[in-house]
Design a protein around this motif. Structure first.
Motif, PDB file in Angstrom:
ATOM      1  N   THR A 226     -66.907 -65.930  20.978  1.00 26.14           N
ATOM      2  CA  THR A 226     -68.485 -66.025  20.765  1.00 26.14           C
ATOM      3  C   THR A 226     -68.821 -66.359  19.345  1.00 26.14           C
ATOM      4  O   THR A 226     -69.850 -67.162  19.027  1.00 26.14           O
ATOM      5  CB  THR A 226     -68.931 -64.473  20.700  1.00 26.14           C
ATOM      6  OG1 THR A 226     -68.513 -63.959  22.151  1.00 26.14           O
ATOM      7  CG2 THR A 226     -70.384 -64.380  20.586  1.00 26.14           C
ATOM      8  N   ASN A 227     -68.026 -66.137  18.309  1.00 32.41           N
ATOM      9  CA  ASN A 227     -68.146 -66.589  16.895  1.00 32.41           C
ATOM     10  C   ASN A 227     -68.272 -68.079  17.093  1.00 32.41           C
ATOM     11  O   ASN A 227     -69.028 -68.626  16.343  1.00 32.41           O
ATOM     12  CB  ASN A 227     -67.087 -66.028  15.990  1.00 32.41           C
ATOM     13  CG  ASN A 227     -67.147 -64.677  15.749  1.00 32.41           C
ATOM     14  OD1 ASN A 227     -68.247 -63.999  15.779  1.00 32.41           O
ATOM     15  ND2 ASN A 227     -65.881 -64.137  15.499  1.00 32.41           N
ATOM     16  N   VAL A 228     -67.347 -68.612  17.645  1.00 32.55           N
ATOM     17  CA  VAL A 228     -67.352 -70.338  17.670  1.00 32.55           C
ATOM     18  C   VAL A 228     -68.301 -70.900  18.475  1.00 32.55           C
ATOM     19  O   VAL A 228     -69.086 -71.733  17.600  1.00 32.55           O
ATOM     20  CB  VAL A 228     -66.060 -70.634  18.298  1.00 32.55           C
ATOM     21  CG1 VAL A 228     -65.902 -72.230  18.441  1.00 32.55           C
ATOM     22  CG2 VAL A 228     -64.664 -69.988  17.833  1.00 32.55           C
ATOM     23  N   LEU A 294     -75.358 -59.167  27.815  1.00 34.42           N
ATOM     24  CA  LEU A 294     -75.558 -60.715  28.289  1.00 34.42           C
ATOM     25  C   LEU A 294     -76.811 -61.076  28.507  1.00 34.42           C
ATOM     26  O   LEU A 294     -77.058 -62.446  28.336  1.00 34.42           O
ATOM     27  CB  LEU A 294     -74.319 -61.140  29.379  1.00 34.42           C
ATOM     28  CG  LEU A 294     -74.824 -60.457  30.853  1.00 34.42           C
ATOM     29  CD1 LEU A 294     -75.758 -61.405  31.613  1.00 34.42           C
ATOM     30  CD2 LEU A 294     -73.580 -60.477  31.666  1.00 34.42           C
ATOM     31  N   TYR A 295     -77.851 -60.347  28.701  1.00 37.46           N
ATOM     32  CA  TYR A 295     -79.167 -61.057  28.952  1.00 37.46           C
ATOM     33  C   TYR A 295     -79.629 -61.436  27.706  1.00 37.46           C
ATOM     34  O   TYR A 295     -80.493 -62.385  27.399  1.00 37.46           O
ATOM     35  CB  TYR A 295     -80.197 -59.580  29.303  1.00 37.46           C
ATOM     36  CG  TYR A 295     -79.798 -58.962  30.739  1.00 37.46           C
ATOM     37  CD1 TYR A 295     -79.015 -60.071  31.695  1.00 37.46           C
ATOM     38  CD2 TYR A 295     -80.502 -58.080  31.241  1.00 37.46           C
ATOM     39  CE1 TYR A 295     -78.918 -59.359  33.033  1.00 37.46           C
ATOM     40  CE2 TYR A 295     -80.148 -57.410  32.427  1.00 37.46           C
ATOM     41  CZ  TYR A 295     -79.477 -58.190  33.354  1.00 37.46           C
ATOM     42  OH  TYR A 295     -78.976 -57.774  34.794  1.00 37.46           O
ATOM     43  N   ALA A 301     -81.233 -68.703  25.257  1.00 38.52           N
ATOM     44  CA  ALA A 301     -80.883 -70.075  25.525  1.00 38.52           C
ATOM     45  C   ALA A 301     -82.201 -70.747  26.549  1.00 38.52           C
ATOM     46  O   ALA A 301     -82.848 -71.773  26.298  1.00 38.52           O
ATOM     47  CB  ALA A 301     -79.753 -70.042  26.716  1.00 38.52           C
ATOM     48  N   VAL A 302     -82.815 -69.720  27.580  1.00 44.86           N
ATOM     49  CA  VAL A 302     -84.128 -70.304  28.011  1.00 44.86           C
ATOM     50  C   VAL A 302     -85.085 -70.377  27.213  1.00 44.86           C
ATOM     51  O   VAL A 302     -85.835 -71.536  27.303  1.00 44.86           O
ATOM     52  CB  VAL A 302     -84.299 -69.081  29.157  1.00 44.86           C
ATOM     53  CG1 VAL A 302     -85.605 -69.434  29.521  1.00 44.86           C
ATOM     54  CG2 VAL A 302     -83.188 -69.085  30.084  1.00 44.86           C
ATOM     55  N   CYS A 303     -85.231 -69.848  26.246  1.00 44.55           N
ATOM     56  CA  CYS A 303     -86.518 -69.969  25.453  1.00 44.55           C
ATOM     57  C   CYS A 303     -86.045 -71.088  24.347  1.00 44.55           C
ATOM     58  O   CYS A 303     -87.117 -71.999  24.213  1.00 44.55           O
ATOM     59  CB  CYS A 303     -86.424 -68.864  24.091  1.00 44.55           C
ATOM     60  SG  CYS A 303     -87.399 -67.375  25.009  1.00 44.55           S
ATOM     61  N   THR A 304     -84.938 -71.557  24.125  1.00 47.02           N
ATOM     62  CA  THR A 304     -84.498 -72.760  23.142  1.00 47.02           C
ATOM     63  C   THR A 304     -84.902 -74.000  24.027  1.00 47.02           C
ATOM     64  O   THR A 304     -85.650 -75.006  23.679  1.00 47.02           O
ATOM     65  CB  THR A 304     -83.243 -72.699  22.971  1.00 47.02           C
ATOM     66  OG1 THR A 304     -82.768 -71.660  22.068  1.00 47.02           O
ATOM     67  CG2 THR A 304     -82.833 -74.080  22.246  1.00 47.02           C
ATOM     68  N   PHE A 305     -84.409 -74.094  25.319  1.00 47.84           N
ATOM     69  CA  PHE A 305     -84.763 -75.135  26.290  1.00 47.84           C
ATOM     70  C   PHE A 305     -86.441 -75.328  26.445  1.00 47.84           C
ATOM     71  O   PHE A 305     -87.052 -76.276  26.494  1.00 47.84           O
ATOM     72  CB  PHE A 305     -84.179 -74.788  27.940  1.00 47.84           C
ATOM     73  CG  PHE A 305     -82.937 -74.841  27.818  1.00 47.84           C
ATOM     74  CD1 PHE A 305     -81.980 -75.826  26.957  1.00 47.84           C
ATOM     75  CD2 PHE A 305     -82.092 -73.811  28.591  1.00 47.84           C
ATOM     76  CE1 PHE A 305     -80.701 -75.850  27.105  1.00 47.84           C
ATOM     77  CE2 PHE A 305     -80.693 -73.905  28.563  1.00 47.84           C
ATOM     78  CZ  PHE A 305     -79.982 -74.857  27.737  1.00 47.84           C
ATOM     79  N   ILE A 306     -87.277 -74.312  26.558  1.00 45.42           N
ATOM     80  CA  ILE A 306     -88.600 -74.220  26.584  1.00 45.42           C
ATOM     81  C   ILE A 306     -89.157 -74.926  25.441  1.00 45.42           C
ATOM     82  O   ILE A 306     -90.365 -75.803  25.556  1.00 45.42           O
ATOM     83  CB  ILE A 306     -89.236 -72.942  26.847  1.00 45.42           C
ATOM     84  CG1 ILE A 306     -89.013 -72.314  28.267  1.00 45.42           C
ATOM     85  CG2 ILE A 306     -90.713 -72.976  26.933  1.00 45.42           C
ATOM     86  CD1 ILE A 306     -89.133 -70.935  28.501  1.00 45.42           C
ATOM     87  N   LEU A 409     -77.343 -75.034  25.296  1.00 46.25           N
ATOM     88  CA  LEU A 409     -76.125 -75.115  26.262  1.00 46.25           C
ATOM     89  C   LEU A 409     -74.837 -74.174  25.844  1.00 46.25           C
ATOM     90  O   LEU A 409     -74.443 -73.116  26.233  1.00 46.25           O
ATOM     91  CB  LEU A 409     -75.174 -76.326  26.470  1.00 46.25           C
ATOM     92  CG  LEU A 409     -76.260 -77.031  27.371  1.00 46.25           C
ATOM     93  CD1 LEU A 409     -75.519 -78.516  27.408  1.00 46.25           C
ATOM     94  CD2 LEU A 409     -76.468 -76.569  28.817  1.00 46.25           C
ATOM     95  N   PHE A 410     -74.811 -74.341  24.200  1.00 46.54           N
ATOM     96  CA  PHE A 410     -73.811 -73.423  23.693  1.00 46.54           C
ATOM     97  C   PHE A 410     -74.183 -71.872  23.678  1.00 46.54           C
ATOM     98  O   PHE A 410     -73.236 -70.985  23.701  1.00 46.54           O
ATOM     99  CB  PHE A 410     -73.680 -73.793  22.058  1.00 46.54           C
ATOM    100  CG  PHE A 410     -73.059 -75.103  21.797  1.00 46.54           C
ATOM    101  CD1 PHE A 410     -71.871 -75.292  22.498  1.00 46.54           C
ATOM    102  CD2 PHE A 410     -73.589 -76.039  20.912  1.00 46.54           C
ATOM    103  CE1 PHE A 410     -71.073 -76.416  22.112  1.00 46.54           C
ATOM    104  CE2 PHE A 410     -72.731 -77.148  20.701  1.00 46.54           C
ATOM    105  CZ  PHE A 410     -71.577 -77.468  21.057  1.00 46.54           C
ATOM    106  N   ILE A 411     -75.476 -71.650  23.537  1.00 45.94           N
ATOM    107  CA  ILE A 411     -75.984 -70.360  23.538  1.00 45.94           C
ATOM    108  C   ILE A 411     -76.015 -69.835  24.836  1.00 45.94           C
ATOM    109  O   ILE A 411     -75.573 -68.377  25.201  1.00 45.94           O
ATOM    110  CB  ILE A 411     -77.424 -70.305  23.175  1.00 45.94           C
ATOM    111  CG1 ILE A 411     -77.655 -70.732  21.659  1.00 45.94           C
ATOM    112  CG2 ILE A 411     -78.079 -69.003  23.446  1.00 45.94           C
ATOM    113  CD1 ILE A 411     -79.092 -70.760  21.388  1.00 45.94           C
ATOM    114  N   LEU A 412     -76.147 -70.476  25.849  1.00 45.84           N
ATOM    115  CA  LEU A 412     -75.780 -69.888  27.248  1.00 45.84           C
ATOM    116  C   LEU A 412     -74.504 -69.577  27.652  1.00 45.84           C
ATOM    117  O   LEU A 412     -74.000 -68.707  28.337  1.00 45.84           O
ATOM    118  CB  LEU A 412     -76.343 -71.154  28.547  1.00 45.84           C
ATOM    119  CG  LEU A 412     -76.425 -70.728  29.731  1.00 45.84           C
ATOM    120  CD1 LEU A 412     -77.616 -69.542  29.713  1.00 45.84           C
ATOM    121  CD2 LEU A 412     -76.991 -72.007  30.576  1.00 45.84           C
TER     122      LEU A 412
END
Length: 425
Positions: A226-228, A294-295, A301-306, A409-412
């Motif tokens: 998670t850190n990485v 995990l939510y 991630a979803v907000c970053t994509f948007i 993708l990294f956040i996901l």
């Protein structure tokens, strides 16, 4: 045997947090003071358009964040070992004195080195601040606390950029550096008199003993995936942020055709919506964490994509020779949506980082996080200046915007490692 976790803030805690947030507001207000007036600064130093983007946009940002990133490692070491109040006072002075002196520069070399010194102050305060927050608040409240800090920092950045955009065309670009530096000298004196720091590890369960940065402690930090992933998304995400913070103001005025003041308002709206996004995102992320951890990264991630979508439309505005032919409302709407969705990630990543690292190593973890973040912020504008040299401003900015997809993708992927890495903290 687990200790009792203290969750209620005392009056001295509230006073200290208030002063800490005020110091952060004015220190980060300095961050984007050059952006609205890049062309004016370039003209003063005799730079052409290419030198403007390479030197003022690329080199200054590189030294500002690179020096700050290196310094943050040392302050991360000291944060886990020594008085954080004394370290905070020292870091703010290191940042604000050169900020004030920037108002009197006469050469590019003077500007270059004073910005480098200012970067030290910003790089140093980050591990100290989040180490303190981690001890003031338990894991169930850290996302909200981080959201409030992000709100204050974002307001500082936006206020500084708005100030520079309004005063620059009238009084010159230097005056804003003096204005934002002076208040922190007063606030810092109040913090020296009344500020306190919480007992280290008071909001964590279990026995906590401070640990200095060492090869072993670094290995423990990087052992957690998670850190990485947080470090990697930080590096990736700051590259497209450079478009907003370094180039967009000048791009809208010089390439699209808006006045400096209108361009500054557009960028300020992005900043204000980013403040709202970070604040609301932190609160929502905190609620999602309390439902299921995990939510939190999935939401981010979803907000970053948007956020990539309105940013693309904003970058690809059609230039106009006549300012009156430009629609001011359209970029304001695009900027509002872009800034809001992209910044939802920030408070949640910082809360996750606090949650997967013990108090004994939290300062070190945030020093590494800030190093990754600063490397991205430093090399981001420099990389974009290379994109501009190779492809022009518009295509270069579009390439940078797509890097946010990698960040997402990294956040996901964090959703697959978060719960496991949080166990035992």
């Amino acid at each position: 045997m687990n200790k009792i976790i203290k969750t209620k803030l005392s009056s001295s805690d509230i006073m200290s947090l208030t002063l800490l947030f005020a110091l952060s507001f004015f220190l980060f207000a300095d961050q984007n003071l050059m952006a609205p007036n890049l062309t004016q600064i370039a003209n003063e130093f005799g730079f052409n358009q290419l030198d403007r983007d390479l030197k003022l946009g690329g080199e200054i940002s590189l030294v500002f964040w690179l020096v700050g990133g290196i310094i943050t490692i040392f302050f991360g070491y000291f944060t886990d070992s020594f008085s954080r109040k004394k370290l905070l006072i020292g870091s703010v002075l290191i940042g604000e004195i050169p900020c004030f002196l920037t108002g009197f520069v006469e050469t590019y070399a003077q500007l270059f080195w004073l910005r480098a010194l200012t970067g030290i102050g910003i790089g140093a305060i980050i591990p100290i601040t989040y180490s303190l927050i981690g001890d003031y608040f338990p894991s169930t409240k850290r996302s909200s606390a981080t959201a409030y800090l992000g709100l204050v920092v974002g307001m500082g950045i936006a206020a500084g950029q708005l100030l520079a955009g309004i005063t620059g065309p009238i009084y010159g670009w230097k005056i804003s550096f003096i204005i934002v530096a002076i208040p922190n000298f007063i606030i810092l004196f109040l913090y020296f008199l009344f500020g306190t720091e919480p007992l280290r590890g008071r909001s964590d369960s279990g026995n906590v003993k401070s640990k200095k940065i060492s090869i072993l402690s670094l290995k423990e930090i990087f052992k957690k995936r998670t850190n990485v992933l947080i470090f990697l998304q930080g590096i990736a995400g700051t590259v497209p942020w450079a478009v907003f913070f370094v180039y967009l103001n000048d791009y809208l005025s010089q390439d699209i055709g808006y006045s400096v003041q209108i361009a500054t308002i557009v960028v300020s709206v992005i900043g204000l919506s980013a403040i709202a996004g970070a604040f609301i995102g932190g609160l929502v992320g905190n609620k999602l964490y309390n439902i299921k951890p995990l939510y939190q990264p999935i939401f981010s991630a979803v907000c970053t994509f948007i956020g990539v979508i309105p940013t693309a439309f904003l970058i690809n505005l059609t230039p106009a020779e006549n300012t009156e032919a430009l629609n001011t409302f359209y970029p304001l709407i695009l900027g509002a949506f872009s800034g809001f969705f992209i910044t939802i990630t920030a408070p949640n990543m910082k809360a996750i980082l606090m949650n997967v690292n013990h108090s004994k190593s939290r300062g070190s973890a945030f020093a590494l996080y800030n190093l990754a973040d600063d490397l991205g912020r430093g090399f981001g504008p420099f990389v974009i200046s290379i994109f501009i040299l190779s492809f022009g401003r518009q295509l270069g900015f579009n390439i940078a915007n797509l890097i946010w997809l990698i960040c997402g993708l990294f956040i996901l992927l964090i959703s697959r490692t978060y719960e496991k890495d949080e166990i035992g903290v």
